[in-house]
Motif scaffolding. Sequence first.
Motif, PDB file in Angstrom:
ATOM      1  N   ALA A 257      45.501  -7.839  -1.918  1.00 27.13           N
ATOM      2  CA  ALA A 257      45.708  -7.974  -3.365  1.00 27.13           C
ATOM      3  C   ALA A 257      46.671  -6.911  -3.867  1.00 27.13           C
ATOM      4  N   ARG A 258      46.513  -5.669  -3.393  1.00 26.03           N
ATOM      5  CA  ARG A 258      47.397  -4.571  -3.792  1.00 26.03           C
ATOM      6  C   ARG A 258      48.830  -4.831  -3.324  1.00 26.03           C
ATOM      7  N   ALA A 259      48.972  -5.290  -2.092  1.00 26.76           N
ATOM      8  CA  ALA A 259      50.301  -5.603  -1.553  1.00 26.76           C
ATOM      9  C   ALA A 259      50.937  -6.750  -2.334  1.00 26.76           C
ATOM     10  N   ASP A 260      50.146  -7.762  -2.666  1.00 28.94           N
ATOM     11  CA  ASP A 260      50.666  -8.898  -3.429  1.00 28.94           C
ATOM     12  C   ASP A 260      51.186  -8.458  -4.795  1.00 28.94           C
ATOM     13  N   ILE A 261      50.470  -7.562  -5.444  1.00 30.31           N
ATOM     14  CA  ILE A 261      50.901  -7.056  -6.751  1.00 30.31           C
ATOM     15  C   ILE A 261      52.231  -6.326  -6.626  1.00 30.31           C
ATOM     16  N   LEU A 262      52.348  -5.455  -5.623  1.00 30.96           N
ATOM     17  CA  LEU A 262      53.589  -4.691  -5.441  1.00 30.96           C
ATOM     18  C   LEU A 262      54.778  -5.605  -5.159  1.00 30.96           C
ATOM     19  N   TRP A 263      54.594  -6.574  -4.260  1.00 28.24           N
ATOM     20  CA  TRP A 263      55.695  -7.476  -3.925  1.00 28.24           C
ATOM     21  C   TRP A 263      56.027  -8.418  -5.076  1.00 28.24           C
ATOM     22  N   THR A 264      55.028  -8.858  -5.831  1.00 27.87           N
ATOM     23  CA  THR A 264      55.285  -9.714  -6.991  1.00 27.87           C
ATOM     24  C   THR A 264      56.090  -8.958  -8.038  1.00 27.87           C
ATOM     25  N   LYS A 265      55.729  -7.681  -8.284  1.00 28.04           N
ATOM     26  CA  LYS A 265      56.501  -6.859  -9.215  1.00 28.04           C
ATOM     27  C   LYS A 265      57.945  -6.751  -8.771  1.00 28.04           C
ATOM     28  N   LEU A 266      58.149  -6.559  -7.484  1.00 27.72           N
ATOM     29  CA  LEU A 266      59.499  -6.419  -6.947  1.00 27.72           C
ATOM     30  C   LEU A 266      60.272  -7.732  -7.068  1.00 27.72           C
ATOM     31  N   ARG A 267      59.618  -8.859  -6.778  1.00 29.09           N
ATOM     32  CA  ARG A 267      60.296 -10.168  -6.868  1.00 29.09           C
ATOM     33  C   ARG A 267      60.675 -10.529  -8.299  1.00 29.09           C
ATOM     34  N   THR A 268      59.867 -10.124  -9.281  1.00 29.59           N
ATOM     35  CA  THR A 268      60.164 -10.479 -10.672  1.00 29.59           C
ATOM     36  C   THR A 268      61.376  -9.726 -11.206  1.00 29.59           C
ATOM     37  N   GLN A 269      61.825  -8.715 -10.495  1.00 32.55           N
ATOM     38  CA  GLN A 269      62.982  -7.937 -10.938  1.00 32.55           C
ATOM     39  C   GLN A 269      64.303  -8.539 -10.488  1.00 32.55           C
ATOM     40  N   ASP A 270      64.268  -9.623  -9.769  1.00 33.46           N
ATOM     41  CA  ASP A 270      65.476 -10.275  -9.255  1.00 33.46           C
ATOM     42  C   ASP A 270      66.372  -9.297  -8.511  1.00 33.46           C
ATOM     43  N   LEU A 271      65.765  -8.495  -7.666  1.00 30.93           N
ATOM     44  CA  LEU A 271      66.498  -7.541  -6.850  1.00 30.93           C
ATOM     45  C   LEU A 271      67.221  -8.317  -5.757  1.00 30.93           C
ATOM     46  N   LYS A 272      68.519  -8.136  -5.669  1.00 32.59           N
ATOM     47  CA  LYS A 272      69.301  -8.839  -4.653  1.00 32.59           C
ATOM     48  C   LYS A 272      69.086  -8.186  -3.297  1.00 32.59           C
ATOM     49  N   LEU A 273      69.208  -8.986  -2.257  1.00 36.65           N
ATOM     50  CA  LEU A 273      69.038  -8.479  -0.898  1.00 36.65           C
ATOM     51  C   LEU A 273      70.061  -7.374  -0.598  1.00 36.65           C
ATOM     52  N   GLU A 274      71.257  -7.506  -1.144  1.00 37.39           N
ATOM     53  CA  GLU A 274      72.300  -6.494  -0.935  1.00 37.39           C
ATOM     54  C   GLU A 274      71.885  -5.150  -1.544  1.00 37.39           C
ATOM     55  N   ASP A 275      71.261  -5.195  -2.729  1.00 35.61           N
ATOM     56  CA  ASP A 275      70.795  -3.970  -3.376  1.00 35.61           C
ATOM     57  C   ASP A 275      69.673  -3.323  -2.569  1.00 35.61           C
ATOM     58  N   LEU A 276      68.784  -4.154  -2.064  1.00 38.40           N
ATOM     59  CA  LEU A 276      67.682  -3.652  -1.253  1.00 38.40           C
ATOM     60  C   LEU A 276      68.218  -3.048   0.045  1.00 38.40           C
ATOM     61  N   GLN A 277      69.204  -3.697   0.635  1.00 33.37           N
ATOM     62  CA  GLN A 277      69.823  -3.178   1.851  1.00 33.37           C
ATOM     63  C   GLN A 277      70.464  -1.818   1.577  1.00 33.37           C
ATOM     64  N   ALA A 278      71.171  -1.708   0.461  1.00 37.28           N
ATOM     65  CA  ALA A 278      71.811  -0.441   0.102  1.00 37.28           C
ATOM     66  C   ALA A 278      70.767   0.658  -0.092  1.00 37.28           C
ATOM     67  N   TYR A 279      69.663   0.325  -0.748  1.00 34.56           N
ATOM     68  CA  TYR A 279      68.601   1.306  -0.984  1.00 34.56           C
ATOM     69  C   TYR A 279      67.993   1.785   0.333  1.00 34.56           C
ATOM     70  N   VAL A 280      67.647   0.847   1.210  1.00 36.85           N
ATOM     71  CA  VAL A 280      67.021   1.201   2.480  1.00 36.85           C
ATOM     72  C   VAL A 280      67.985   2.026   3.336  1.00 36.85           C
ATOM     73  N   THR A 281      69.245   1.647   3.351  1.00 35.22           N
ATOM     74  CA  THR A 281      70.242   2.383   4.126  1.00 35.22           C
ATOM     75  C   THR A 281      70.411   3.796   3.597  1.00 35.22           C
ATOM     76  N   LEU A 282      70.545   3.925   2.291  1.00 34.60           N
ATOM     77  CA  LEU A 282      70.727   5.242   1.684  1.00 34.60           C
ATOM     78  C   LEU A 282      69.478   6.102   1.859  1.00 34.60           C
ATOM     79  N   ARG A 283      68.313   5.490   1.775  1.00 32.13           N
ATOM     80  CA  ARG A 283      67.061   6.228   1.951  1.00 32.13           C
ATOM     81  C   ARG A 283      66.966   6.802   3.353  1.00 32.13           C
TER      82      ARG A 283
END
Length: 173
Positions: free
Chosen positions: A127-153
């Motif tokens: 349930a906790r994981a579902d909430i976190l991922w749902t919050k992330l999906r509702t932000q319309d984060l593009k895969l390219e942005d996520l890739q940039a974040y993970v790479t930079l991190r």
Amino acid sequence: MSGEGSETTGGSISSQLAYLVPSFDPSKDDVQIYQQKVQLVLSVWPAAKVSELITRLILNTSGSAFAKLQLHQTELCVNDAKGVKRLIEILGGHWGRTGLEKRYSDAEKAIYQCNQQQDESHDSYLARADILWTKLRTQDLKLEDLQAYVTLRGAMLTNDDKKRVIIDRKSVV
């Protein structure tokens, strides 16, 4: 209660409103959730009584958070909303975070910080994981942005260098 609804006729804060002041224990509570609660209470708190809110917020902290706030007591105990914002900053939060910071904070929680606790049930974890991922999906984060974040991190750059990369990218786009 007076016509204003949040103060009694004697000019003190009503017990219902005072009851809403959240507590904070750094060993158990998330500072971002605490910040959201404080922002909500501040929005309905009488402007003339902000110093009372700050005092209640300080008294409702425990452990190292209380000790930290006590060190800054003189700068916090003012009758201004800036004192509440400063209180949050001292506890490690960021008042009025930008949308980009919020998005990446949600990505950080969903990807890297969502682990099942030792004493947590499977249903609770899912349930906790579902909430976190749902919050992330509702932000319309593009895969390219996520890739940039993970790479930079994952890069071994200093925080200043990482900020410079982000700023430079914004100036190019």
